[in-house]
Write an enzyme that holds these catalytic residues in place. Structure first.
Site, short mmCIF file in Angstrom:
data_model
loop_
_atom_site.label_atom_id
_atom_site.label_comp_id
_atom_site.label_asym_id
_atom_site.label_seq_id
_atom_site.Cartn_x
_atom_site.Cartn_y
_atom_site.Cartn_z
CB ILE A 14 -6.54 45.22 -7.79
CG1 ILE A 14 -5.14 45.32 -8.41
CG2 ILE A 14 -6.93 43.76 -7.63
CD1 ILE A 14 -4.02 44.84 -7.52
CB SER A 127 2.75 42.42 -2.48
OG SER A 127 3.79 42.51 -3.41
CE1 TYR A 152 2.71 48.45 -1.66
CE2 TYR A 152 4.63 47.25 -2.45
CZ TYR A 152 3.27 47.40 -2.39
OH TYR A 152 2.46 46.50 -3.02
CE LYS A 156 0.36 45.90 -0.09
NZ LYS A 156 -1.09 46.07 0.04
CG PHE A 180 3.38 36.52 -8.18
CD1 PHE A 180 2.58 35.95 -7.19
CD2 PHE A 180 4.73 36.27 -8.14
CE1 PHE A 180 3.11 35.13 -6.19
CE2 PHE A 180 5.28 35.43 -7.16
CZ PHE A 180 4.47 34.87 -6.19
#
Ligand code: UFG
Length: 340
Positions: A14, A127, A152, A156, A180
């Protein structure tokens, strides 16, 4: 003079697409990345696409002195887009401390350096994993966060809280973008995702099956409470996602934020099942995918897609690329990697 943005993790999937979009909007970029899950060659490829070579600093963000060194070297940094993080859900279960160190320590070092160097704006890559399986669909930003299913996912949520607490009492504003499922690749075929080893995610597994690298795609469960029984996600083209970051950083630089920390869902607002994905891929690329239905994957949620009303209206951003586009560019990227 151009405004400079620090993009941590800027050689990643990204991150690299975001650097392209930033440069195409006239921003100067410095990338900080430790190359743990990416390659320096990505910098050349970004230069090929945009005609501008971003500055690149190989940096270990867990080391505060290295983070400070970047801000010292580039005193014109006006904002930070923080991508750098470990992101494999399964690995995080096996190596929780590594995930907490990587994802939390790095963020805190970046925030510390921002405060000591008077940099006031941060965009954070969060996320939809923070929503878990939402009680109501589509899921909006005000839906409650649920307990994370993995270290993980937990990082976030924790990073969101750390940023919110720090922004509250400092001259800092923050935008948390809850992504997403990002898929697809740049139309040039020069940048995309480099999955390491056997892919965990649907799209790289699917494209590698199409390429003959994998024999058969496993579809994890067809007994979910969805129209065709397979899991539903909101897949978003990585270029649309990258553009959301540019809009977010511009919003902060223009002082348009309505609160110290703002949260936006970044999806398309459409849910597609695993079988929808396979059908779209087969149709647009004219390739048959060898797949079989197997049991559910542990930890998977049944279905989730975004309510993007707030991002559309308030950010003035909307995803433009459709599923066919995502399938075309994903395959194009896989093919360009086979050829090179
Ligand atoms: N799936 C298969 N076969 C595969 C891989 C996936 O059927 O080989 C299915 C999954 O069961 C799920 C869908 O395809 O229904 C999407 O799975 P992905 O692994 O591609 O994506 P996830 O939604 O599980 O996870 C992604 C990111 C995570 C992030 C999460 C929520 O990989 O990092 O979205 O944001 F936490």
């Amino acid at each position: 003079m151009n405004k400079r943005i620090l993009v941590t993790g800027g050689t990643g999937f990204i991150g690299s697409h975001t650097v392209v979009e930033l440069q195409q909007k006239g921003f100067d970029v410095v990338i900080a990345d430790n190359l743990s899950n990416s390659f320096e060659e990505v910098v050349d490829r970004i230069a090929k696409i945009t005609g501008v070579r971003p500055d690149f600093e190989k940096t270990e963000l867990k080391d505060a002195s290295q983070v400070n060194a970047i801000f010292d070297k580039y005193p014109d940094i006006q904002g930070v887009i923080h991508f750098a993080a470990s992101k494999a859900v399964g690995e995080s279960v096996q190596k929780p401390l590594m995930y907490y160190h990587n994802n939390l320590t790095s963020l805190m070092n970046v925030l510390d350096a921002m405060l000591s160097h008077n940099v006031h704006h941060i965009v954070f890559s969060s996320s939809c994993t923070v929503y878990g399986q939402p009680d109501k669909l589509p899921v909006s930003e005000s839906s409650p966060r649920k307990k994370a299913l993995s270290p993980y996912g937990n990082t976030k949520a924790m990073c969101e809280d750390i940023i919110t607490d720090v922004a509250k009492v400092n001259d800092m504003d923050a935008i948390l973008l809850r992504y997403f499922n990002p898929i697809g690749a740049h139309e040039s075929g020069l940048i995309g995702e480099y999955p390491q080893g056997v892919p965990n995610n649907l799209i790289p597994y699917l494209t590698q099956t199409a390429a003959g690298i994998r024999k058969c795609l496993s579809v994890y469960g067809n007994d979910y409470n969805t129209p065709d029984g397979t899991g539903i996600r909101d897949y978003i083209h990585v270029v649309d996602l990258a553009k959301a970051h540019v809009v977010a950083i511009e919003r902060m630089l223009d002082n348009k934020c309505k609160s110290k920390t703002e949260i936006f869902n970044i999806g398309t607002g459409h849910g597609y099942s695993v079988l929808d994905i396979i059908n779209s891929f087969e149709k647009v690329n004219d390739i048959k995918i060898n797949y079989q239905i197997v049991g559910r994957r542990e930890g998977d949620i049944e279905q989730v897609w975004a309510d993007t009303t707030y991002a559309n209206n308030e950010l003035g951003w909307k995803a433009e690329r459709d599923l066919d586009d995502m399938m075309l560019t994903s395959w194009n990227w896989e093919k360009s990697r086979i050829e090179n």
